[in-house]
Design an enzyme around this catalytic site. Structure first.
Site, PDB file in Angstrom:
ATOM      1  N   CYS A  58      93.629  38.290   5.193  1.00 18.71           N
ATOM      2  CA  CYS A  58      94.762  37.744   5.538  1.00 18.71           C
ATOM      3  C   CYS A  58      94.848  36.216   4.633  1.00 18.71           C
ATOM      4  CB  CYS A  58      95.131  37.734   7.133  1.00 18.71           C
ATOM      5  SG  CYS A  58      95.128  39.121   7.831  1.00 18.71           S
ATOM      6  N   GLN A  71      88.809  30.231  14.452  1.00 22.07           N
ATOM      7  CA  GLN A  71      87.350  30.730  14.044  1.00 22.07           C
ATOM      8  C   GLN A  71      86.437  29.544  14.611  1.00 22.07           C
ATOM      9  OE1 GLN A  71      86.320  33.374  12.294  1.00 22.07           O
ATOM     10  NE2 GLN A  71      88.476  34.119  12.033  1.00 22.07           N
ATOM     11  N   HIS A 124      95.145  31.233   7.063  1.00 18.90           N
ATOM     12  CA  HIS A 124      95.310  32.365   7.580  1.00 18.90           C
ATOM     13  C   HIS A 124      96.896  32.883   7.411  1.00 18.90           C
ATOM     14  CE1 HIS A 124      95.645  36.055   9.882  1.00 18.90           C
ATOM     15  NE2 HIS A 124      94.518  36.342   9.805  1.00 18.90           N
ATOM     16  N   ASP A 146      94.574  25.184  13.901  1.00 20.70           N
ATOM     17  CA  ASP A 146      93.999  26.513  14.021  1.00 20.70           C
ATOM     18  C   ASP A 146      92.577  26.504  14.353  1.00 20.70           C
ATOM     19  OD1 ASP A 146      93.103  28.991  13.800  1.00 20.70           O
ATOM     20  OD2 ASP A 146      94.519  29.597  12.173  1.00 20.70           O
TER      21      ASP A 146
END
Length: 411
Positions: A369, A208, A128, A205
């Site tokens: 993104c 999600q 992203h 990250d």
């Protein structure tokens, strides 16, 4: 996983999301934009109402009853996150306004102190923008170099190629656990282990991953991990940065102001202990407090149950979509979360998104993104349908019927 069958009472789950019980453009709402932001469970909304009607006061500073109640509830959420991701200690949990700010905090504080010219930052082709741009800014400031971990056309990281990139100059690996645009579940433990073998720091990250996959930071053995409440049936404006105590203590503050100090004089300032050193100013108190109830909702159902049910939805949708004329799947990794990105031949993604909205179906269109990923795939963007635990096979049927109708119209 495919051999397991869900036994969840989906209607009981849906009843906890009043927003789903409405019509859009005269049609029952079908919400398939969960990768962007999931809907908010009723217990979270009730918590927000109670805070602003009964407990609203600033935290950590007041000695009156409302301030003490707010502070206690705020810190209970920190304890809840600590247990939710199994950090070694509660002080390793820092509240931010989202995954983006969490990553920027590391890119600003850790990177600018510990990176130097010629050091290498590894990010993947799947990232992203919020896990690309902060590292570009850090590289500009420090002279570090960004290297990109390649993927195949299915949307899977090429692990052997990743390992070839690792060397003595590699100081940071920043990758997502689950791709927001393709749904790929990355082999995160293997990536972390290889990074540790050369002494590199790791940032995951997990925006999600958090609503779909059970996260255990001690088992992952990562150095940093970021997530967002609004992907997890919670309020917007709340995120978490997990970091190892020794690393966080070695980092300078990200922002200056109230809460992050012990003593201030015009000649200098003594900073507060972690986590407060990184929480300058008044946070989104009510939203942080309410976030606890979103984690309760997920844990009450159970990550394994959520994964099994969402996998059923994914398999069912793929079985229906493959028969639609002109359907082109984008991202076909073997390990996937409940995300389907696709194109329809001769129909622009934006047009398709609008035509579905007319039928009450909410999907996401565009590059999500992830422009560098779309450039690699040589497309401008996709239509993305992303499923949550409150979605149903009946909704998928309506979705597929709508696509069939649109294909006929355009052909």
């Amino acid at each position: 996983m495919s051999s397991l069958v869900s036994t969840l009472d989906i209607q009981k789950i849906r009843d906890q999301f009043p927003v789903l019980d409405q019509e859009v453009n005269g049609k029952p709402l079908i919400y398939f934009d969960n990768a962007a932001s999931s809907q908010t469970v009723k217990s979270v909304v009730n918590s927000l109402t109670q805070f602003y009607e009964r407990d609203h006061a600033n935290i950590h500073r007041g000695i009156h009853t409302l301030a003490e109640r707010s502070t206690k509830a705020f810190e209970e959420t920190r304890e809840r996150v600590h247990k939710f991701i199994n950090s070694e200690e509660v002080d390793e949990i820092i509240f931010t306004k989202g995954t983006t700010e969490s990553i920027n905090l590391v890119a600003h504080s850790w990177a600018r102190k510990f990176l130097k010219e010629g050091d290498e930052i590894l990010i993947s082709q799947l990232e992203h923008h919020s896990n690309i741009v902060p590292w570009q800014l850090a590289a500009e400031h420090t002279g570090a170099v960004i290297k990109v971990i390649p993927i195949n056309r299915k949307g899977e990281i090429l692990v052997d190629e990743y390992k070839k990139l690792l060397n003595s100059k590699t100081k940071l690996i920043a990758v997502n656990y689950v791709s927001n645009s393709l749904g790929t579940i990355n082999p995160i433990k293997e990536l972390i282990k290889a990074a540790q073998e050369i002494g590199a720091t790791t940032l995951i990250d997990a925006a999600q991953a958090a609503p779909h996959v059970k996260i255990d930071v001690q088992e992952l053995n990562c150095d940093f991990l970021a997530l967002s409440s609004h992907k997890m049936y919670g309020p917007t404006g709340v995120g978490v940065l997990y970091g190892r105590r020794d690393i966080l203590e070695a980092m300078p503050p990200y922002q200056g102001g109230g809460e992050m100090i012990k003593d201030v004089t015009f000649s200098g300032t003594t900073y507060n202990d972690i986590p407060y050193k990184f929480e300058a100013g008044t946070p989104s108190i009510g939203d942080v407090i309410a976030f606890k109830y979103a984690m309760d909702f997920i844990d009450d159902i159970g990550h394994e149950n959520i994964q099994v049910y969402e996998h059923e939805l994914l398999v069912y949708a793929n079985s229906k979509l493959k028969d639609i004329e002109g359907f082109i799947p984008v991202g076909t990794a073997t390990e996937k979360a409940s995300v389907i990105s696709f194109l329809l031949k001769n129909v622009h993604p934006y047009d398709l998104g609008q035509l579905l909205d007319v039928r009450g179906i909410a999907v996401r269109t565009g590059h999500h993104c992830t422009q560098p990923l779309m450039d690699f795939l040589e497309i401008d963007g996709t239509v993305r349908a992303s499923f949550a635990v409150y979605n149903t096979k009946e909704e998928i049927d309506v979705f597929c019927d709508a696509l069939e109708s649109i294909v006929k119209k355009f052909s």
